[in-house]
Design an enzyme around this catalytic site. Structure first.
Site, PDB file in Angstrom:
ATOM      1  N   CYS A 236       0.818  -1.223   0.000  1.00  0.00           N
ATOM      2  CA  CYS A 236       0.000   0.000   0.000  1.00  0.00           C
ATOM      3  C   CYS A 236       0.849   1.268   0.000  1.00  0.00           C
ATOM      4  O   CYS A 236       0.322   2.366  -0.180  1.00  0.00           O
ATOM      5  CB  CYS A 236      -0.933   0.013   1.201  1.00  0.00           C
ATOM      6  SG  CYS A 236      -1.875  -1.503   1.396  1.00  0.00           S
TER       7      CYS A 236
ATOM      8  N   HIS B 294      -9.005   3.855  -1.389  1.00  0.00           N
ATOM      9  CA  HIS B 294      -7.647   3.306  -1.273  1.00  0.00           C
ATOM     10  C   HIS B 294      -7.312   2.370  -2.443  1.00  0.00           C
ATOM     11  O   HIS B 294      -7.294   1.154  -2.292  1.00  0.00           O
ATOM     12  CB  HIS B 294      -7.534   2.569   0.069  1.00  0.00           C
ATOM     13  CG  HIS B 294      -6.182   2.008   0.360  1.00  0.00           C
ATOM     14  ND1 HIS B 294      -5.002   2.544  -0.133  1.00  0.00           N
ATOM     15  CD2 HIS B 294      -5.805   0.930   1.110  1.00  0.00           C
ATOM     16  CE1 HIS B 294      -3.976   1.816   0.295  1.00  0.00           C
ATOM     17  NE2 HIS B 294      -4.427   0.833   1.037  1.00  0.00           N
TER      18      HIS B 294
END
Ligand SMILES: CC(C)(COP(=O)(O)OP(=O)(O)OC[C@H]1O[C@@H](n2cnc3c(N)ncnc32)[C@H](O)[C@@H]1OP(=O)(O)O)[C@@H](O)C(=O)NCCC(=O)NCCS
Length: 385
Positions: free
Chosen positions: A83, A333
């Site tokens: 991420c 996200h």
């Protein structure tokens, strides 16, 4: 070291993309370059992040983006750090420009996963954890962050309503962000009544699965200062750190050691104190992650960030605005686009273009981006030029 400035930044609306990842990456790249005042031919290197490109049967996106920009001869590389991929790519670009190897670089992060069902997307994401010890035994990111939340609640008495305050704030901020995945405020009642995903985390504790793309142009001002058309953001620190990937091997589940280390390195590199920071974009993949970030980065003592947030300190008009963009929780996200999108928000804030969520006259901003449960972390400090 040479100075390094962010000269342009752009992102698309996070959520479900109609176009492919390569098309989205090319579009935001062109937009970021055009905004900067540069031309594509000024770019010396493209740093791409696209951790789950294989879900679209496409790896090696750099040459595709560069060809779409009309600069196929420019080198590119894919940077993967779960991420935190595009903040890791920004770090690589920073190192190249600061070291004098490049005058201008493009950083672009992209992800498209909305065509996968929940099980497939969750399985892809879980590859960012320790497969042998975590994912293979059924651990998912909601489950791993639920473990961190449980430990925090146990040690500090953190309450559901305090985690809920993070969700309510970030959904409110996202309601003013035209690029956000979710653009509707939620109430505490909606949060508390939302279904459990992995106890103690509810639906509104979790970031969604989002598609999206974001791009950043970094330059050496010695070469390009007179070309720039936007208010630049000087990168005063670009720091990274790591820690043991698997939770079971860590000493303490109420902190992400990589965040602490990267934060300390960043403040040392910039030579400034935490008190200069006017706004933060932190990695809130789950509500508890925002709380951990604020404590690990040293803005609050352990066990105190959740209460401070619930009292309004982290609101856009509070004493420490956190995630004015809506954060991962509500802006969305798309894994590899997230780090670059945090920079887009800071760039918009510095340029006074964040209507409805604008922090008053920001000069310093911090971006904090975590890979998985903190196996990797980047912290960048920016100063408005
Ligand atoms: C929480 C989660 C399991 C929900 O996924 P899901 O069950 O597939 O949800 P669906 O896509 O079926 O959506 C159902 C509804 O909830 C909404 N929704 C989905 N995820 C949401 C979220 N995280 N927050 C708020 N609303 C959400 C959808 O918009 C949809 O609303 P609608 O019915 O009004 O259209 C999923 O979002 C998730 O796993 N998030 C975490 C992702 C992750 O781990 N990322 C890596 C972090 S390190």
């Amino acid at each position: 070291m040479e100075e390094v400035w962010v000269a342009g930044a752009a992102m698309n609306r996070f959520g479900k993309m109609a176009v492919s990842g390569r098309e989205a990456a090319s579009q935001v790249s062109l937009e970021a370059i055009e905004r900067s005042g540069l031309r594509p031919k000024d770019i010396g290197y493209t740093f791409v992040s696209n951790a789950f490109g294989v879900a679209e049967r496409q790896a090696h996106v750099g040459p595709l983006v560069n060809s779409a920009l009309g600069i196929p001869e420019v080198p590119s590389v894919t940077v993967e750090s779960a991420c935190s991929s595009s903040s890791a790519a920004l770090h690589e670009a920073f190192v190249h420009v600061a070291g004098g190897f490049l005058d201008a670089a493009l950083v672009v992060g992209v992800e498209k996963l909305s065509h996968l069902d929940t099980l497939a997307a969750t399985s892809y994401f879980a590859m960012g954890a320790d497969y042998a010890f975590e994912s293979r035994n059924g651990a998912t990111f909601p489950g791993l962050y639920a473990t961190l939340a449980t430990a925090h609640m146990h040690r500090y008495g953190t309450r559901a309503e305090e985690l809920g305050a993070v969700a309510v704030k970030n959904h409110l901020n996202a309601s003013h962000n035209p690029h956000a995945h979710f653009q509707k405020p939620i109430s505490m009642e909606t949060y508390l009544n939302s279904p459990p995903v992995s106890w103690p985390l509810r639906l509104y504790d979790c970031c969604p699965f989002s598609d999206g793309a974001a791009a950043v142009v970094v330059v050496n001002p010695k070469r390009f200062r007179s070309d720039l058309t936007e208010v630049p953001a000087a990168i005063r620190a670009s720091a990274r750190a790591g820690s043991i990937a698997a939770l079971q091997d860590r000493n303490d589940l109420t902190t992400l050691p990589a965040s602490t280390l990267a934060g300390e390195r960043a403040f040392r590199m910039a030579g400034v104190d935490r008190s200069v920071v006017d706004l933060l974009e932190v990695h809130d993949c789950f509500t508890v992650a925002e709380v951990l970030a604020l404590e690990d980065l040293g803005f609050y003592p352990p066990g105190e960030a959740a209460r401070a947030g619930a009292e309004g300190e982290t609101a856009v008009d509070g004493k420490l605005p956190v995630n004015p963009s809506g954060g991962l929780k509500a802006k969305g996200h798309p894994v590899s686009a997230t780090g670059a999108a945090q920079v887009v928000e800071i760039f918009e804030q510095f340029n006074g273009r964040a209507a409805g969520r604008q922090v008053s006259d920001p000069e310093w901003a911090l971006a904090h981006n975590v890979g998985a449960t903190g196996g990797s972390c980047s912290v960048h400090l920016f100063q408005r030029v």
